[in-house]
Design an enzyme around this catalytic site. Structure first.
Site: not given
Lengths: 354, 322
Positions: A77, A145
């Site tokens: 990322e 999440h």
């Protein structure tokens, strides 16, 4: 700031109903057809037989545009964000993508120190026209999440922040984000996607919306009055717009007309619309899914309190998630996310007591 | 130096550029001592061969990324010394109009992204620049400078891997000056050479004497050719040494005296001066002339910087957004 050309009211156009996913995909497709410099970069976004990103937004785009423009990455990322920023400074208009907004913390240096500051540090000589798309919102996936991250990014000068609540806004804002010459963090709520098939999200909310056939853009910094009302102003974003609209219906049955404002973008923020509404209704509450402390709503409360002090009849009230990580158990998660009932009760209390 | 393809003119240009880097840092050192420059500074005296050797192998349109120690990189890339000095003086004529300072020197139009002062932060950016070059069909490359300290941060791994899998036109250049701030590289790395890590990404890696400017030039030339030809990145490790401490306030007590002395024996500017003299490329008189012309250039740069206007305080508010 790039200034979008058109905004077609939904009423004047051919009505189609699309999901957020379809609307976002259409925005990407249109912008990629329009401008060869637009590329997509992210994990699992163009794999044959894959799922088109975590929530299917990019499904089918690799087939049309090829892997030169729909670039699958390793699970990296920080490099996804940084490579996008570097490519943006080098003349491309990358739309980067993470599977869950929570992963943006891995990319934080590249977003907050590099993408956001390259223009400033260079004395205005560099532009970083990139979009970082990120799904947010609690959806029984627990603490890593399901976070809502808007506040972290609204705090960084140099980043714009968009957070659409419906397919029409999603498409119009994403097209504007891609054409903007600044880095834009683009938050999408998992319960508003309307993803289909195996990626369908349980508990999705009003996922279909009218999207015109004609091309349109939605300018940044223009909030939308999602429901007009005279008794109290409720400011919200993403999923909380829908919760607030549901609450407004209940409140109306009880004789309270709530005005619901969908902020649509947090940076830039439409202070005028919110202040005008607060002065008119004389009562303001803010609803967000982020944790209470330091959420974007705190900034709205402080600034509106400042400029509307003499016009308000009640304290500004904030409804947000408690200061805990996102819990997993559905019963706890339901408690954690601001509910329609809490919005109704808070509005009623403000209207009755002040 | 006989196996180099450089002619005498190019060699003298390289030598002059190295002298300019060295004398620039000497000036800056004294300007700081005199309290004439705000902020802090990370000096690069001792690392001139790496900066100049790499940049002498670049072409117009190529881009370098740099670090918190960027002075020599900027000079080597050919940014006007006036605009660099003015930036150190925080003047509006500086290369970043007074918004960058020592740690963010750069000018993208001249081939240098503003230096990135987060260790390892520039490696993804250089990789992204290379992606743009490849995508746009340009024949340019990105040259990404970073230190030995950056070899242990996550972006090193993430970005070099991406550069490798996509065959991007980028050369990753680790200036191994043996210390990350005060920490010896031996304490923080099990492998002897950063370059061996290239194997993990399936790209060539090599360790070069970073104080031999022509060795650096040769290695960079071949890495650049490879990158330009679409064959992907190379990881070059340039072994060198900074003569100063980490930053303005660091006397460098953590470094053994004999180690410092040994490296000073291998002063890259002195080494090249001797080599050029031995080969009859540089005469004593030419060296004197180069020295004088560099001093004059620096005099003018300091004068320009001092006489330049400061930015208006309110300019703080501009350039946040395009």
């Amino acid at each position: 700031m790039s200034s979008p050309e058109t905004q077609i009211p939904a009423a004047q156009t051919t009505a189609r109903k699309l999901t957020m996913v379809e609307a976002l995909r259409e925005a990407l497709r249109e912008e990629m057809r329009r401008d060869d410099r637009v590329i997509l970069i992210g994990e699992d976004i163009g794999v044959e037989g894959g799922f088109g990103g975590a929530f299917t937004v990019t499904l089918g785009l690799a087939e049309e545009f090829g892997h030169r423009r729909v670039i699958d990455t390793p699970i990296s990322e920080a490099a996804i964000a940084g490579v996008a920023a570097g490519a943006a400074a080098g003349g491309l208009r990358p739309v980067a993508d993470v599977q869950y907004g929570d992963f943006l913390f891995i990319a934080m240096d590249q977003l907050a120190n590099q993408a956001a500051k390259l223009r400033y540090m260079s004395g205005g000589k560099i532009s970083v026209p990139m979009v970082m798309r990120a799904p947010v919102g609690a959806t029984t996936r627990g603490s890593q999440h399901g976070q809502s991250l808007e506040a972290f990014f609204t705090h960084v000068p140099g980043l714009k922040v968009a957070c659409p609540s419906n397919p029409y806004d999603g498409k119009g804002l994403l097209k504007t984000a891609i054409r903007d010459d600044n880095p834009v963090i683009f938050f999408e709520h998992k319960l508003l996607y309307g993803s289909k098939g195996a990626r369908k999200e349980a508990g999705g909310v009003e996922v279909l919306g009218h999207v015109p056939d004609q091309e349109y853009l939605i300018p940044f910094g223009q909030a939308k009055i999602a429901r007009p009302g005279r008794d109290i102003t409720i400011v919200a974003n993403l999923l909380m717009v829908h919760r607030s609209l549901q609450a407004a219906k209940i409140l109306a049955e009880r004789g309270i007309e709530a005005e619901v404002i969908d902020v649509r973008t947090l940076v830039p923020f439409d202070w005028d619309t919110v202040a005008e509404s607060a002065r008119r209704t004389r009562k303001l509450m803010i609803v967000e899914e982020d944790n209470l402390t330091g959420g974007w709503g705190a900034e709205v409360a402080a600034r509106i309190g400042d400029v509307c002090f003499g016009h308000l009849d009640a304290p500004i009230r904030r409804i947000a998630a408690p200061d805990t990580p996102v819990p997993f158990a559905p019963i706890m998660e339901k408690f954690y996310i601001p509910s329609m009932e809490t919005i109704v009760a808070t509005a009623q209390e403000l209207v009755s007591n002040y | 130096m006989n196996d180099s393809n450089l002619d005498s003119k190019q060699r003298l240009a390289i030598y002059r550029r190295m002298v300019l880097c060295r004398k620039f840092e000497e000036r800056v050192y004294y300007l700081f001592l005199e309290g004439r420059l705000p902020g802090t500074v990370h000096q690069s005296a001792g690392q001139e061969a790496s900066a100049v050797g790499v940049c002498s192998a670049l072409a117009e349109g190529d881009v370098i990324t740099s670090t918190h120690r960027p002075h020599s990189h900027a000079i080597a890339r050919g940014l006007p010394v006036k605009s660099l000095m003015a930036e150190l003086f925080a003047k509006s004529t500086g290369c970043c109009r007074g918004k960058g300072g020592s740690m963010h020197l750069g000018d993208l139009a001249l081939g240098m992204l503003p230096a990135i002062a987060i260790v390892g932060g520039g490696i993804p950016l250089a990789t992204g620049q290379a992606l743009a070059f490849q995508y746009l069909g340009k024949k340019n490359i990105a040259a990404c400078f970073f230190g030995d300290g950056a070899a242990n941060i996550g972006t090193f791994h993430e970005a070099i891997n991406m550069g490798a899998i996509w065959n991007l036109p980028v050369v990753y250049i680790c200036e191994n000056n043996k210390y990350g701030a005060s920490t010896s590289v031996e304490k923080v790395m099990k492998v002897e050479h950063v370059s061996t890590r290239a194997a993990a990404y399936g790209i060539p890696g090599m360790t070069i004497d970073g104080n031999d400017v022509e060795a650096v030039h040769r290695a960079m030339s071949s890495a650049a050719e490879r990158a330009r030809g679409g064959r992907g990145p190379t990881l070059l490790e340039l072994e060198t040494y900074r003569f100063s401490g980490h930053s303005r306030s660091d006397p460098g007590h953590y470094r053994p005296q004999d180690e410092v002395a040994a490296w000073k024996q291998r002063d890259p500017v002195g080494l090249y001066e001797k080599a050029l003299t031995d080969h009859g490329v540089l005469t004593e008189e030419a060296a004197r002339q180069i020295s004088a012309s560099v001093e004059k250039e620096l005099d003018e740069a300091v004068k320009f910087a001092e006489e330049s206007p400061s930015p208006a305080a309110e300019e703080c508010l501009s350039d946040v957004f395009a």
